[in-house]
Motif scaffolding. Structure first.
Motif, PDB file in Angstrom:
ATOM      1  N   LYS A 137      -2.622   2.289  -4.387  1.00 43.91           N
ATOM      2  CA  LYS A 137      -2.387   3.617  -3.835  1.00 43.91           C
ATOM      3  C   LYS A 137      -3.731   4.194  -3.414  1.00 43.91           C
ATOM      4  CE  LYS A 137      -0.344   8.136  -5.004  1.00 43.91           C
ATOM      5  NZ  LYS A 137       0.347   8.911  -6.076  1.00 43.91           N
ATOM      6  N   SER A 185      -8.757   5.225  -5.021  1.00 40.24           N
ATOM      7  CA  SER A 185      -7.830   4.100  -5.013  1.00 40.24           C
ATOM      8  C   SER A 185      -7.454   3.724  -6.438  1.00 40.24           C
ATOM      9  CB  SER A 185      -8.466   2.885  -4.326  1.00 40.24           C
ATOM     10  OG  SER A 185      -8.759   3.162  -2.982  1.00 40.24           O
ATOM     11  N   THR A 191       2.607  11.001   2.971  1.00 41.23           N
ATOM     12  CA  THR A 191       2.635   9.735   2.235  1.00 41.23           C
ATOM     13  C   THR A 191       3.317   8.656   3.066  1.00 41.23           C
ATOM     14  OG1 THR A 191       2.698  10.903   0.112  1.00 41.23           O
ATOM     15  CG2 THR A 191       3.418   8.596   0.122  1.00 41.23           C
ATOM     16  N   ASP A 200       0.819  -1.213   0.000  1.00 37.47           N
ATOM     17  CA  ASP A 200       0.000   0.000   0.000  1.00 37.47           C
ATOM     18  C   ASP A 200       0.852   1.262   0.000  1.00 37.47           C
ATOM     19  OD1 ASP A 200      -2.363  -1.416   0.125  1.00 37.47           O
ATOM     20  OD2 ASP A 200      -2.644  -1.161   2.281  1.00 37.47           O
ATOM     21  N   THR A 201       0.396   2.267  -0.755  1.00 34.78           N
ATOM     22  CA  THR A 201       0.871   3.638  -0.582  1.00 34.78           C
ATOM     23  C   THR A 201      -0.347   4.467  -0.191  1.00 34.78           C
ATOM     24  OG1 THR A 201       2.618   3.393  -2.234  1.00 34.78           O
ATOM     25  CG2 THR A 201       1.936   5.630  -1.682  1.00 34.78           C
ATOM     26  N   ASN A 202      -0.320   5.059   0.998  1.00 33.53           N
ATOM     27  CA  ASN A 202      -1.440   5.859   1.490  1.00 33.53           C
ATOM     28  C   ASN A 202      -1.041   7.328   1.545  1.00 33.53           C
ATOM     29  OD1 ASN A 202      -3.253   3.634   2.045  1.00 33.53           O
ATOM     30  ND2 ASN A 202      -1.925   3.122   3.764  1.00 33.53           N
ATOM     31  N   ARG A 222       4.204   4.404   2.925  1.00 35.44           N
ATOM     32  CA  ARG A 222       4.217   3.129   2.214  1.00 35.44           C
ATOM     33  C   ARG A 222       4.296   2.005   3.231  1.00 35.44           C
ATOM     34  NH1 ARG A 222       6.756   6.874  -0.775  1.00 35.44           N
ATOM     35  NH2 ARG A 222       6.142   7.045  -2.976  1.00 35.44           N
TER      36      ARG A 222
END
Length: 293
Positions: free
Chosen positions: A84, A97, A25, A16-18, A27
């Motif tokens: 993402k 997303s 950000t 995941d990259t949030n 990861r």
């Protein structure tokens, strides 16, 4: 054979990259199996996980190394789930997303012999867990499913939602069904959560749990139960539904609905105050209940 695990959680580990609404950000490893596994295990339940990913790129045993009571049965996929999430508002209720890749679907033939009271189907998008997995799971244990794995679809790199074509055929196999408020509306056509829960029960699911940003609702065919969310902040919003559902179904093995619901709601309220999976203890949750409920 004696029961070895309280639940077996089947679902992919995600990369995941949030991106938060303020541009922050992060990861991280993610996925329903990840948040569910930590939540249930840290509450003292014995958990098996069957995560799937490209094992040359993700060490799945390491991903769960900090979770007590979790036994990992990793499955290899030529591709991993890579996504993402961009959150647009401080309450993190609106997000976009995008998905770069997904896993190869789970097959019934690759599920090892694992003795568990509940099989928790926790995929992330349509195709991860095929319809045939549901009656197969029902032959082995009580079936719990987060319906996101049937409604969320990847189209042109984006995440879209479609109704579950086989819902009326498959819901009778399901002991515990989890949706959020938006997913419940997609399945039933109504935004009334009580009406939606009753409709899904009529279609065959035995116990329906619907999450909302204000409360968690449960319906068992006889009574509607609700419990309010008490989080003091939403910094740990990611994994909210997974934490709630895993907490609830595992507590239901020994507790009645109101007790399991309050425990699960307090658990997720506390979890949402800190990013990442739930890393507290049952005592932390009990203290939270005494203070806020």
């Amino acid at each position: 054979m004696s029961q070895q695990f309280d639940s077996l959680i089947i679902g992919e580990v995600a990369q995941d990259t949030n991106v938060d609404y303020d541009g922050t950000t992060v990861r991280a490893v993610g996925g329903a199996v990840y948040y569910s596994g930590f939540a249930a295990a840290n509450m003292g339940h014995r958990i098996a996980v069957l995560p799937k990913a490209d094992t040359t790129k993700i060490d799945m045993a390491a991903a769960f190394a900090d979770a007590p009571n979790v036994t990992v049965f990793p499955l290899h996929s030529a591709t991993s789930f890579v996504t993402k999430n961009v959150y647009h508002t401080p309450d993190r209720e609106r997000r976009t997303s995008t998905v770069d890749s997904v896993i190869e679907p789970y097959k019934t033939s690759e599920v090892p012999e694992i003795d568990a009271k509940i099989w928790h189907l926790a995929g992330l998008v349509g195709g991860d867990i095929t319809d045939e997995m549901i009656p197969f799971a029902a032959e082995h244990a009580m079936v719990a499913i987060d319906v996101q794995t049937m409604l969320r679809c990847v189209e042109n790199g984006g995440m879209v939602y479609h109704d579950w074509a086989a819902k009326k055929e498959m819901l009778p196999y399901i002991r515990f069904l989890k949706t959020d408020a938006a997913e419940a509306e997609i399945l039933t056509g109504t935004s009334d959560r009580v009406a939606a829960a009753k409709m899904m029960y009529d279609w065959g699911a035995k116990e329906i749990l619907i999450t909302h940003n204000t409360e968690v609702l449960v319906y068992d065919g006889r009574e509607i139960y609700t419990c309010p969310i008490r989080s003091r902040n939403m910094s740990g919003r990611t994994g909210r539904g997974d934490t709630t559902f895993a907490g609830y179904i595992n507590e239901r093995l020994t507790k009645d609905i109101p007790t399991a619901l309050q425990t699960a709601t307090a658990l997720v309220s506390l979890k949402m105050e800190t990013p990442g999976p739930f890393m507290g203890t049952r005592q932390d949750v009990e203290n939270y209940i005494r203070e806020f409920y």
